[in-house]
Design an enzyme around this catalytic site. Sequence first.
Site, PDB file in Angstrom:
ATOM      1  N   SER A  23       0.638  -1.442  -0.044  1.00 17.49           N
ATOM      2  CA  SER A  23      -0.343  -0.118  -0.090  1.00 17.49           C
ATOM      3  C   SER A  23       0.597   1.235   0.144  1.00 17.49           C
ATOM      4  O   SER A  23       0.341   2.339   0.078  1.00 17.49           O
ATOM      5  CB  SER A  23      -0.829   0.131   1.003  1.00 17.49           C
ATOM      6  OG  SER A  23      -2.128  -1.002   1.155  1.00 17.49           O
TER       7      SER A  23
ATOM      8  N   LYS B  63       0.273   3.463  -3.123  1.00 18.59           N
ATOM      9  CA  LYS B  63      -0.873   4.231  -3.560  1.00 18.59           C
ATOM     10  C   LYS B  63       0.043   5.767  -3.002  1.00 18.59           C
ATOM     11  O   LYS B  63      -0.729   6.493  -3.955  1.00 18.59           O
ATOM     12  CB  LYS B  63      -1.063   3.516  -2.749  1.00 18.59           C
ATOM     13  CG  LYS B  63      -2.463   2.333  -1.950  1.00 18.59           C
ATOM     14  CD  LYS B  63      -3.317   2.488  -1.114  1.00 18.59           C
ATOM     15  CE  LYS B  63      -3.685   0.660  -0.582  1.00 18.59           C
ATOM     16  NZ  LYS B  63      -4.430   1.050   0.263  1.00 18.59           N
TER      17      LYS B  63
ATOM     18  N   TYR C 275      -2.515  -3.005 -11.044  1.00 21.16           N
ATOM     19  CA  TYR C 275      -2.079  -3.316  -9.275  1.00 21.16           C
ATOM     20  C   TYR C 275      -0.792  -4.105  -9.079  1.00 21.16           C
ATOM     21  O   TYR C 275      -0.100  -3.982  -7.653  1.00 21.16           O
ATOM     22  CB  TYR C 275      -3.720  -3.057  -8.991  1.00 21.16           C
ATOM     23  CG  TYR C 275      -3.868  -2.583  -7.441  1.00 21.16           C
ATOM     24  CD1 TYR C 275      -3.813  -1.367  -6.870  1.00 21.16           C
ATOM     25  CD2 TYR C 275      -3.963  -3.679  -6.393  1.00 21.16           C
ATOM     26  CE1 TYR C 275      -3.470  -0.911  -6.033  1.00 21.16           C
ATOM     27  CE2 TYR C 275      -3.988  -3.350  -5.370  1.00 21.16           C
ATOM     28  CZ  TYR C 275      -4.261  -1.984  -5.190  1.00 21.16           C
ATOM     29  OH  TYR C 275      -3.917  -1.497  -3.311  1.00 21.16           O
TER      30      TYR C 275
ATOM     31  N   TYR D 210      -4.090   3.657   7.426  1.00 23.36           N
ATOM     32  CA  TYR D 210      -5.086   2.949   7.629  1.00 23.36           C
ATOM     33  C   TYR D 210      -6.187   3.265   8.760  1.00 23.36           C
ATOM     34  O   TYR D 210      -6.024   4.573   8.969  1.00 23.36           O
ATOM     35  CB  TYR D 210      -4.943   1.451   7.827  1.00 23.36           C
ATOM     36  CG  TYR D 210      -4.021   0.663   6.649  1.00 23.36           C
ATOM     37  CD1 TYR D 210      -4.036   0.736   5.602  1.00 23.36           C
ATOM     38  CD2 TYR D 210      -3.253  -0.615   7.158  1.00 23.36           C
ATOM     39  CE1 TYR D 210      -3.313  -0.180   4.644  1.00 23.36           C
ATOM     40  CE2 TYR D 210      -2.283  -0.495   6.127  1.00 23.36           C
ATOM     41  CZ  TYR D 210      -2.509  -1.135   5.042  1.00 23.36           C
ATOM     42  OH  TYR D 210      -1.210  -1.294   4.006  1.00 23.36           O
TER      43      TYR D 210
ATOM     44  N   VAL E 196       1.327  -3.755   3.646  1.00 25.55           N
ATOM     45  CA  VAL E 196       0.910  -5.089   4.390  1.00 25.55           C
ATOM     46  C   VAL E 196       2.324  -5.902   4.587  1.00 25.55           C
ATOM     47  O   VAL E 196       2.716  -6.787   5.460  1.00 25.55           O
ATOM     48  CB  VAL E 196      -0.206  -5.647   3.940  1.00 25.55           C
ATOM     49  CG1 VAL E 196      -1.475  -5.080   5.125  1.00 25.55           C
ATOM     50  CG2 VAL E 196      -0.120  -6.354   2.840  1.00 25.55           C
TER      51      VAL E 196
END
Length: 309
Positions: free
Chosen positions: A65, A68, A193, A245, A263
């Site tokens: 992540s 992102k 992705y 998160y 993660v």
Amino acid sequence: MQCQSQPELEQLVAEARGYARLGKAADYIPALQKVDPELLSVSLFYPDGCHFTAGDGNQKLTLQSISKVITLALAIMDRGAEYVFERVGQEPTGDPFNSIAKLETINPSKPLNPMINAGALAITSMIKGNSIKERLDRILDFIHDLTGNSAVSYNAEVASSEFETSHLNRALCYFMKQSKVINEDVEELMELYSKQCSIEMDCLALAEMGCVFAMDGFNTETEKQVMPRDVARICKTFMITCGMYNASGEFAINVGIPAKSGVSGGIMAAVPGKCGIGVFGAALDEKGNSLAGLKLLEMMSRKYSLSMF
């Protein structure tokens, strides 16, 4: 904040390492289960090129992540902020990062922010290119500009593992395709992705990327403005409000710097105007953040007065 001594940094890592035993590596992506959960490392990178690494610094991690933030910056440069935020919101959420709940209940049905999986998938769909390879190459080229390292690539084993098991992400994509947030083939987007999340580097490269964000998009090593200042500002704002998160508020109180976790156990942090920090500790808490990594950043923030607040 000045360069720390190596023994001082090693001591902080040693103090935080014990917290890894309270968590476990991500088990829903089979390839990530293989990593030793007690590994812990940290790197700091300063605008003048001064850098330090402590702990298991040679260990590589996949961005997951953390990517992102990278694709958000690239999508804004490709499409403009107005286009991006017409399709993805800008608000934090208390829901887990992979939740579908808000897509079903808000109107218009668009992801709340770019740091949850639904929002990140929508952002990746905005990256320009005529093929999966061309779009991935553009993401990698951007990372090469951020790190100054043209050897950074993706881990094919992790990418394949993610692609084969990402059923919930597929569900998010199909839901957003129904709502016209996504307009491309779902399997092609999932391939891109999965490879994006599997981009691999060590903690020092992670800290170098963080330093570019800390310096408002300017890479002091290459003396290149890698992204516009306003793009860096937007990304750092999302890192503060949504980057950890649904523990982002707690992190802002306890650490108080822009950061994004993944993660795999990685965390990229940007101390505005000062330095970048890269952390890796594979054992996660229930929200998907590195347990020992969080503790290490909290200790560093208190010791060196890093908080923005």
